[in-house]
Structure formats: structure tokens, C-alpha cells
Design a protein around this motif. Structure first.
Motif, PDB file in Angstrom:
ATOM      1  N   ILE A   1      10.549 -22.381   0.023  1.00 18.18           N
ATOM      2  CA  ILE A   1      11.134 -21.073   0.328  1.00 18.18           C
ATOM      3  C   ILE A   1      11.281 -20.861   1.829  1.00 18.18           C
ATOM      4  O   ILE A   1      12.006 -19.979   2.264  1.00 18.18           O
ATOM      5  CB  ILE A   1      10.312 -19.916  -0.301  1.00 18.18           C
ATOM      6  CG1 ILE A   1       8.858 -19.964   0.158  1.00 18.18           C
ATOM      7  CG2 ILE A   1      10.409 -19.914  -1.785  1.00 18.18           C
ATOM      8  CD1 ILE A   1       8.439 -18.686   0.765  1.00 18.18           C
TER       9      ILE A   1
ATOM     10  N   LYS B   1      10.452 -22.494  -7.992  1.00 25.06           N
ATOM     11  CA  LYS B   1       9.517 -21.515  -8.574  1.00 25.06           C
ATOM     12  C   LYS B   1      10.131 -20.125  -8.566  1.00 25.06           C
ATOM     13  O   LYS B   1      10.027 -19.390  -9.538  1.00 25.06           O
ATOM     14  CB  LYS B   1       8.200 -21.492  -7.798  1.00 25.06           C
ATOM     15  CG  LYS B   1       7.269 -22.616  -8.122  1.00 25.06           C
ATOM     16  CD  LYS B   1       5.943 -22.423  -7.400  1.00 25.06           C
ATOM     17  CE  LYS B   1       5.009 -23.578  -7.654  1.00 25.06           C
ATOM     18  NZ  LYS B   1       3.751 -23.408  -6.918  1.00 25.06           N
ATOM     19  N   LEU B   2      10.769 -19.778  -7.456  1.00 26.61           N
ATOM     20  CA  LEU B   2      11.406 -18.465  -7.352  1.00 26.61           C
ATOM     21  C   LEU B   2      12.486 -18.319  -8.414  1.00 26.61           C
ATOM     22  O   LEU B   2      12.590 -17.290  -9.073  1.00 26.61           O
ATOM     23  CB  LEU B   2      11.997 -18.282  -5.953  1.00 26.61           C
ATOM     24  CG  LEU B   2      12.558 -16.920  -5.597  1.00 26.61           C
ATOM     25  CD1 LEU B   2      11.485 -15.845  -5.661  1.00 26.61           C
ATOM     26  CD2 LEU B   2      13.182 -16.959  -4.201  1.00 26.61           C
TER      27      LEU B   2
ATOM     28  N   SER C   1      12.590 -19.763 -11.261  1.00 19.69           N
ATOM     29  CA  SER C   1      12.086 -19.886 -12.633  1.00 19.69           C
ATOM     30  C   SER C   1      11.806 -18.524 -13.262  1.00 19.69           C
ATOM     31  O   SER C   1      11.609 -18.430 -14.469  1.00 19.69           O
ATOM     32  CB  SER C   1      10.822 -20.746 -12.664  1.00 19.69           C
ATOM     33  OG  SER C   1       9.741 -20.084 -12.043  1.00 19.69           O
ATOM     34  N   TYR C   2      11.764 -17.490 -12.436  1.00 26.39           N
ATOM     35  CA  TYR C   2      11.541 -16.148 -12.979  1.00 26.39           C
ATOM     36  C   TYR C   2      12.820 -15.650 -13.631  1.00 26.39           C
ATOM     37  O   TYR C   2      13.918 -16.018 -13.230  1.00 26.39           O
ATOM     38  CB  TYR C   2      11.078 -15.195 -11.873  1.00 26.39           C
ATOM     39  CG  TYR C   2       9.632 -15.393 -11.536  1.00 26.39           C
ATOM     40  CD1 TYR C   2       8.647 -14.635 -12.152  1.00 26.39           C
ATOM     41  CD2 TYR C   2       9.235 -16.366 -10.628  1.00 26.39           C
ATOM     42  CE1 TYR C   2       7.309 -14.833 -11.870  1.00 26.39           C
ATOM     43  CE2 TYR C   2       7.903 -16.574 -10.334  1.00 26.39           C
ATOM     44  CZ  TYR C   2       6.950 -15.804 -10.957  1.00 26.39           C
ATOM     45  OH  TYR C   2       5.622 -16.013 -10.683  1.00 26.39           O
TER      46      TYR C   2
ATOM     47  N   LEU D   1       4.916 -18.291  -4.758  1.00 23.10           N
ATOM     48  CA  LEU D   1       6.321 -18.698  -4.826  1.00 23.10           C
ATOM     49  C   LEU D   1       6.614 -19.575  -3.617  1.00 23.10           C
ATOM     50  O   LEU D   1       7.159 -19.131  -2.611  1.00 23.10           O
ATOM     51  CB  LEU D   1       7.228 -17.461  -4.856  1.00 23.10           C
ATOM     52  CG  LEU D   1       6.997 -16.519  -6.029  1.00 23.10           C
ATOM     53  CD1 LEU D   1       7.798 -15.244  -5.878  1.00 23.10           C
ATOM     54  CD2 LEU D   1       7.332 -17.213  -7.344  1.00 23.10           C
ATOM     55  N   ASP D   2       6.244 -20.853  -3.725  1.00 24.58           N
ATOM     56  CA  ASP D   2       6.343 -21.772  -2.597  1.00 24.58           C
ATOM     57  C   ASP D   2       7.652 -22.543  -2.524  1.00 24.58           C
ATOM     58  O   ASP D   2       7.954 -23.144  -1.511  1.00 24.58           O
ATOM     59  CB  ASP D   2       5.190 -22.779  -2.639  1.00 24.58           C
ATOM     60  CG  ASP D   2       3.845 -22.094  -2.518  1.00 24.58           C
ATOM     61  OD1 ASP D   2       3.746 -21.147  -1.713  1.00 24.58           O
ATOM     62  OD2 ASP D   2       2.901 -22.494  -3.229  1.00 24.58           O
TER      63      ASP D   2
ATOM     64  N   LEU E   1       5.925 -14.186   0.024  1.00 25.13           N
ATOM     65  CA  LEU E   1       6.322 -15.001  -1.128  1.00 25.13           C
ATOM     66  C   LEU E   1       5.291 -16.108  -1.381  1.00 25.13           C
ATOM     67  O   LEU E   1       4.932 -16.374  -2.525  1.00 25.13           O
ATOM     68  CB  LEU E   1       7.717 -15.582  -0.914  1.00 25.13           C
ATOM     69  CG  LEU E   1       8.863 -14.584  -0.983  1.00 25.13           C
ATOM     70  CD1 LEU E   1      10.173 -15.228  -0.528  1.00 25.13           C
ATOM     71  CD2 LEU E   1       9.011 -14.015  -2.382  1.00 25.13           C
ATOM     72  N   HIS E   2       4.831 -16.741  -0.305  1.00 23.88           N
ATOM     73  CA  HIS E   2       3.787 -17.764  -0.458  1.00 23.88           C
ATOM     74  C   HIS E   2       2.529 -17.163  -1.089  1.00 23.88           C
ATOM     75  O   HIS E   2       1.900 -17.791  -1.939  1.00 23.88           O
ATOM     76  CB  HIS E   2       3.434 -18.399   0.889  1.00 23.88           C
ATOM     77  CG  HIS E   2       4.398 -19.430   1.351  1.00 23.88           C
ATOM     78  ND1 HIS E   2       4.559 -20.643   0.722  1.00 23.88           N
ATOM     79  CD2 HIS E   2       5.257 -19.439   2.403  1.00 23.88           C
ATOM     80  CE1 HIS E   2       5.466 -21.356   1.351  1.00 23.88           C
ATOM     81  NE2 HIS E   2       5.914 -20.650   2.379  1.00 23.88           N
TER      82      HIS E   2
ATOM     83  N   SER F   1      16.182 -26.212  -6.278  1.00 25.93           N
ATOM     84  CA  SER F   1      14.801 -26.207  -6.765  1.00 25.93           C
ATOM     85  C   SER F   1      13.870 -27.083  -5.933  1.00 25.93           C
ATOM     86  O   SER F   1      12.663 -26.856  -5.902  1.00 25.93           O
ATOM     87  CB  SER F   1      14.747 -26.630  -8.228  1.00 25.93           C
ATOM     88  OG  SER F   1      15.103 -27.987  -8.361  1.00 25.93           O
TER      89      SER F   1
END
Length: 191
Positions: free
Chosen positions: A145, A168-169, A171-172, A163-164, A158-159, A141
Motif C-alpha cells: 500500500i 489485502k485492501l 479483498s474487502y 492492510l499492508d 492502513l498498516h 495485488s
């Protein structure tokens, strides 16, 4: 000190000493100069580095049964069954470190998979080991990315979605994140 290499059309930092500096590998020379104007630059000797790396890889493969290279400076060693041979992690790690010349300062990462092990090694101190144990998600975490082994276009996409970080990625909810990009119409699935 920074070791630099020409990459595509710009010079980038390959490595830096001391490691604690705010200059990180992959950074452009311009960014590094902004952080430290008195940094000394040394041009990389990739041929020599590759020879040294090949020698280390050969040495490790004579000691450990399952050794794999993932490019210059990155070696994966499967730990499957090695505790039966070496007795404990400390002896195993000492054997690995003693197999590498002392002027090379490797970091060792242990985790349940190659990518988390790679990030654990990047997080470890030189000539030390970091074992993620069951804290793989906590380790992942914290990383941007940009460490993902994917192309720059996908990272940029992604940015643009906000989704940095891997946090964050992650957390989906489970399931695919689908992204269409480029003229090729390819689809990227991240699970």
C-alpha cells in the motif's frame, strides 16, 4: 550505484543500478547500507534532471496529442485513437522509445487507468513495455500500500489495520473503508 537526495531530514535513494538489486527507490541510505556496504553513492543533480525531463516532455508532446506529466520521471500518454495513427502497439511503443534519448531507460506500462499503468511501468524491464490487459487486479495485488499516492499518516493507519498490500485492501467487499485520523478529524474514503 545509488543516486541519493536529501529529503526532509534524511538522505534517500532516488534510483539504483543495477535495477535488480534489493535496494529500492525511496529507501533511506541507512537501509541501503545495510543491504550493500559497497554501494557507491552519487548526489542527485535535480536541476539537470528537471531540464532533461522537460525536454523529453516537450518532444513527446509534439508527437502525441495527449501528454501529461505527473512529476519528474512520470509521463502519461493517452492511447485513445493512437492505434489508428500508428497501426499497432509495437509501432506506437517504438515511437515512444525513439522519442527518448537512448541513455534514458524508460519503462512503459499500459493499463486501463493511470495508476495501474504507473505500476505496470514500474514492473516492466527498462526500454520495454508491460500491458496489464485484463490482469489489472493481479498486478495491483502484488504491490504494498506504500505505493498509493496518499499521505504517510494514512499509509501508517492502513498498516495498523493490517492492510499492508493492495491485494489485502482489494479483498474487502465493495464499499467504503472509512478511517478517522489525526487532530483534523478528516475522513478518508477508499472505494
Amino acid at each position: 550505484f545509488a543516486i541519493i537526495q536529501n529529503h526532509v531530514s534524511k538522505n534517500i535513494v532516488l534510483d539504483v543500478f543495477p535495477v535488480e538489486s534489493n535496494i529500492i527507490p525511496g529507501m533511506s541510505i541507512q537501509e541501503a547500507r545495510f543491504i550493500s556496504s559497497d554501494l557507491v553513492y552519487i548526489k542527485a543533480d535535480m536541476e539537470m534532471y528537471q531540464k532533461e525531463f522537460d525536454d523529453i516532455l516537450l518532444n513527446l508532446s509534439t508527437i502525441f496529442p495527449d501528454v501529461e506529466s505527473s512529476g519528474l520521471g512520470c509521463i502519461y500518454i493517452s492511447m485513445e485513437g493512437l492505434n489508428y495513427i500508428y497501426g499497432n502497439d509495437k509501432t506506437l511503443i517504438d515511437t515512444m522509445l525513439n522519442s527518448v534519448p537512448t541513455y534514458i531507460q524508460p519503462s512503459i506500462g499500459i493499463s486501463k487507468g493511470k495508476f495501474p499503468a504507473y505500476l505496470a511501468a514500474l514492473s516492466a524491464q527498462p526500454r520495454a513495455m508491460l500491458d496489464t490487459g485484463d490482469e489489472v487486479q493481479t498486478l495491483l495485488s502484488k504491490w504494498p500500500i506504500d505505493v498509493l499516492p496518499i499521505d504517510e499518516k494514512t499509509k501508517h493507519l492502513l498498516h495498523s489495520f493490517g492492510l499492508d498490500s493492495l491485494g489485502k485492501l482489494g479483498s474487502y467487499p465493495l464499499g467504503p473503508i472509512q478511517a478517522q485520523f489525526g487532530k483534523t478529524g478528516r475522513t478518508i474514503w477508499l472505494l
